[in-house]
Design a protein around this motif. Structure first.
Motif, short mmCIF file in Angstrom:
data_model
loop_
_atom_site.label_atom_id
_atom_site.label_comp_id
_atom_site.label_asym_id
_atom_site.label_seq_id
_atom_site.Cartn_x
_atom_site.Cartn_y
_atom_site.Cartn_z
N ILE A 119 0.86 -1.19 0.00
CA ILE A 119 0.00 0.00 0.00
C ILE A 119 0.89 1.23 0.00
CG2 ILE A 119 -1.82 1.24 1.23
CD1 ILE A 119 -2.53 -1.48 2.54
N ARG A 120 0.78 2.04 -1.05
CA ARG A 120 1.65 3.21 -1.11
C ARG A 120 1.05 4.35 -0.30
NH1 ARG A 120 -0.66 7.17 -3.92
NH2 ARG A 120 -1.57 6.88 -6.00
N PRO A 121 1.92 5.29 0.17
CA PRO A 121 1.37 6.45 0.87
C PRO A 121 0.68 7.39 -0.12
CG PRO A 121 3.76 6.63 0.64
CD PRO A 121 3.37 5.30 0.06
N LEU A 122 -0.12 8.31 0.40
CA LEU A 122 -0.74 9.30 -0.49
C LEU A 122 0.36 10.18 -1.07
CD1 LEU A 122 -3.77 10.30 1.76
CD2 LEU A 122 -3.86 8.97 -0.36
N ILE A 123 0.25 10.52 -2.35
CA ILE A 123 1.27 11.38 -2.96
C ILE A 123 0.81 12.84 -2.88
CG2 ILE A 123 2.30 9.62 -4.44
CD1 ILE A 123 0.61 10.62 -6.74
N THR A 124 1.73 13.77 -3.17
CA THR A 124 1.45 15.20 -2.94
C THR A 124 0.16 15.66 -3.59
OG1 THR A 124 3.83 15.38 -3.05
CG2 THR A 124 2.62 17.45 -3.01
N GLY A 152 -2.25 -3.96 -10.44
CA GLY A 152 -3.01 -3.01 -9.63
C GLY A 152 -3.62 -1.93 -10.49
N GLN A 153 -4.46 -1.15 -9.84
CA GLN A 153 -5.10 -0.03 -10.54
C GLN A 153 -4.04 0.96 -11.02
OE1 GLN A 153 -8.75 2.01 -8.78
NE2 GLN A 153 -7.16 3.46 -8.31
N THR A 154 -4.35 1.70 -12.06
CA THR A 154 -3.40 2.70 -12.55
C THR A 154 -3.05 3.70 -11.42
OG1 THR A 154 -3.04 4.39 -14.23
CG2 THR A 154 -5.31 4.11 -13.55
N GLY A 155 -1.78 4.01 -11.30
CA GLY A 155 -1.32 4.95 -10.28
C GLY A 155 -1.11 4.34 -8.90
N SER A 156 -1.30 3.02 -8.77
CA SER A 156 -1.20 2.41 -7.44
C SER A 156 0.25 2.15 -7.01
CB SER A 156 -2.01 1.10 -7.38
OG SER A 156 -1.59 0.23 -8.41
N GLY A 157 1.21 2.28 -7.93
CA GLY A 157 2.62 2.16 -7.53
C GLY A 157 3.34 0.92 -8.05
N LYS A 158 2.86 0.35 -9.15
CA LYS A 158 3.50 -0.87 -9.69
C LYS A 158 4.90 -0.59 -10.20
CE LYS A 158 0.14 -1.28 -12.60
NZ LYS A 158 -0.68 -0.16 -12.11
N THR A 159 5.02 0.48 -11.01
CA THR A 159 6.33 0.80 -11.59
C THR A 159 7.31 1.17 -10.49
OG1 THR A 159 5.26 1.50 -13.64
CG2 THR A 159 7.47 2.36 -13.24
N TYR A 160 6.85 1.93 -9.52
CA TYR A 160 7.69 2.33 -8.38
C TYR A 160 8.15 1.08 -7.62
CZ TYR A 160 8.84 4.97 -4.10
OH TYR A 160 9.47 5.51 -3.00
N THR A 161 7.21 0.16 -7.36
CA THR A 161 7.54 -1.04 -6.57
C THR A 161 8.50 -1.95 -7.33
OG1 THR A 161 5.39 -0.93 -5.51
CG2 THR A 161 6.52 -3.03 -5.36
N MET A 216 -5.41 9.94 -13.76
CA MET A 216 -5.02 9.24 -12.53
C MET A 216 -3.53 9.06 -12.37
SD MET A 216 -8.04 6.50 -12.05
CE MET A 216 -7.47 5.91 -10.47
N ASN A 217 -2.76 9.30 -13.42
CA ASN A 217 -1.30 9.17 -13.32
C ASN A 217 -0.67 9.93 -14.49
OD1 ASN A 217 1.31 8.43 -12.86
ND2 ASN A 217 0.98 6.21 -12.98
N SER A 218 0.14 10.95 -14.16
CA SER A 218 0.71 11.77 -15.24
C SER A 218 1.73 10.99 -16.05
CB SER A 218 1.36 13.03 -14.65
OG SER A 218 2.42 12.64 -13.80
N GLN A 219 2.26 9.92 -15.48
CA GLN A 219 3.28 9.09 -16.17
C GLN A 219 2.78 7.66 -16.18
OE1 GLN A 219 6.85 9.01 -17.21
NE2 GLN A 219 6.13 10.95 -18.03
N SER A 220 1.63 7.44 -16.80
CA SER A 220 1.03 6.11 -16.73
C SER A 220 1.67 5.18 -17.76
CB SER A 220 -0.47 6.25 -17.01
OG SER A 220 -1.08 5.00 -16.95
N SER A 221 2.05 3.97 -17.31
CA SER A 221 2.60 2.99 -18.25
C SER A 221 1.44 2.45 -19.07
CB SER A 221 3.23 1.82 -17.50
OG SER A 221 4.11 2.30 -16.52
N ARG A 222 1.57 2.46 -20.36
CA ARG A 222 0.47 2.04 -21.23
C ARG A 222 0.70 0.64 -21.78
NH1 ARG A 222 -3.03 4.30 -19.26
NH2 ARG A 222 -4.43 4.15 -21.03
N LEU A 236 2.88 -4.80 -14.95
CA LEU A 236 1.69 -4.76 -15.80
C LEU A 236 1.20 -3.33 -15.96
CD1 LEU A 236 -0.16 -7.79 -14.18
CD2 LEU A 236 0.84 -7.73 -16.47
N ALA A 237 0.52 -3.08 -17.06
CA ALA A 237 -0.16 -1.78 -17.21
C ALA A 237 -1.30 -1.78 -16.19
CB ALA A 237 -0.69 -1.64 -18.62
N GLY A 238 -1.72 -0.59 -15.75
CA GLY A 238 -2.73 -0.51 -14.70
C GLY A 238 -4.12 -0.84 -15.19
N SER A 239 -4.89 -1.53 -14.34
CA SER A 239 -6.29 -1.73 -14.69
C SER A 239 -6.97 -0.36 -14.51
CB SER A 239 -6.92 -2.77 -13.78
OG SER A 239 -6.86 -2.35 -12.45
#
Ligand SMILES: Nc1ncnc2c1ncn2[C@@H]1O[C@H](COP(=O)(O)OP(=O)(O)OP(=O)(O)O)[C@@H](O)[C@H]1O
Length: 334
Positions: free
Chosen positions: A21-26, A93-102, A225-231, A272-275
């Motif tokens: 579970i990622r923290p809330l971002i700015t 995970g959902q788009t923006g949930s932190g997959k790429t970061y993790t 939902m994510n300015s840098q979304s993996s597509r 994975l790309a975000g659902s």
């Protein structure tokens, strides 16, 4: 997020699921968002409203510290690789949930990038260093993405073209200007990718260079939902072959399970790309079409995992729908 064909996981499970579970971002804090999840004390359970979801492990948001995710879930799969088992780690995970970061798929090689893949590289090469006196290693990497149901080679040296995205605030979309690569079946029923770049690597730095090169080439775009979304779905694969050095073959080696044979195994690390729901991402035009492909691939993956998890179906040799998407075909038997 982790699965293993190996007995790598504790207790020998085939599939283990961890949630991070990622923290809330700015931007979320600025919008007044608050956490909607809580962890049930003493349980690997996440509570959202009146619903409770149970996982094998829970990290972040007062669960176990995210720093132990690698040690608990992924390090055993690295061990399994050295024993000749294939394994796969999937970030879903959902788009923006932190997959790429993790996963650490946005690796820039500057020493500040964390995540699962950089830790895997570190672990593998420190083990290789320890074993190199007795064992010869041949390690290769490939990095591909599945974008709109086409497979692209992220390590292909051909340049990228950058297209303007339709109806987005940050209009950038990197499209590989290369021809998609074809999935082929080998005579023994295996799956290969025709002509995929698969360089040999001798150090973690060299492997990191390929990871950052491929990360830069990956298709990303902006959504609400994510300015840098993996597509795309990105698969970083580490293939390892081991052979005992000849001077060691005369020695008695305890637990030596491969003698003078070559032991080969692969570790797939998948971001994975975000659902996504079109209504929430604000996707339209090209972005919406991407979202439809993404959700279709994720649905096929879900169907394969649930068919594999169905003991009765597996024992009876029931149909596993690998052929329903490129993602599931590629992960089937590579
Ligand atoms: N554990 C974390 N700690 C701090 N920030 C995080 C964490 N996980 C993710 N973030 C931040 O959240 C944002 C979204 O993360 P990320 O791009 O990894 O999501 P994603 O699930 O890969 O999204 P998509 O599916 O759209 O590509 C990024 O700004 C990232 O830096």
């Amino acid at each position: 997020m982790e699965s293993a064909e190996a007995k790598g996981g504790s207790g020998g499970e085939c599939v283990r699921v961890a949630v991070n579970i990622r923290p809330l971002i700015t931007t979320e804090l600025n919008d007044g968002c608050t956490d909607c999840t809580s962890i049930v004390p003493g349980e690997s359970q996440v509570q959202i409203g009146s619903h409770a979801f149970t996982f094998d492990c829970v990290y972040g948001n007062t669960g176990s510290p995210p720093s132990s995710l690698f040690r608990d879930c992924v390090a055993p799969l690295c061990d399994a690789l050295f024993c000749g088992y294939n394994a796969t780690v999937l970030a879903y995970g959902q788009t923006g949930s932190g997959k790429t970061y993790t996963m650490g798929t946005n690796y820039m090689g500057d020493g500040r990038s964390g995540g699962v893949i950089p830790e895997v590289m570190e672990t593998i090469f420190s083990r290789v260093e320890e074993m190199k006196g007795t064992t010869e290693f041949l390690i290769r990497v490939s990095f591909i993405e599945i974008f709109k149901e086409e497979v692209f080679d992220l390590l292909d040296p051909a340049p990228l073209s950058f297209l303007k995205g339709e109806g987005t605030t940050l209009p950038k979309l990197a499209i590989p200007s290369r021809t998609p690569i074809q999935i082929r079946e080998t005579l023994n029923g295996g799956i290969t990718l025709a002509g995929v770049t698969e360089p040999e690597v001798r150090s973690k730095e060299e492997m990191g260079t390929y990871l950052s090169k491929g990360s830069l080439a990956r298709a990303t775009g902006s959504t609400n939902m994510n300015s840098q979304s993996s597509r795309s779905h990105a698969i970083f694969t580490i293939s390892m072959e081991q052979k005992k050095r000849s001077h060691c073959l005369t020695a008695v080696v305890i637990n030596d399970d491969f003698g003078d044979d070559i032991l080969s195994a692969k570790l797939h690390l998948v971001d994975l790309a975000g659902s996504e729901r079109a209504k929430r991402t604000g996707a339209d035009g090209m972005r919406l079409k991407e979202g439809i492909h993404i959700n279709r691939g994720l649905l096929a993956l879900g169907n394969v995992i649930s068919a594999l998890g169905d003991d009765k179906k597996r024992k009876e040799g029931g149909h596993i729908p690998y052929r329903d998407s490129k993602l599931t075909r590629l992960l089937q038997a590579r």
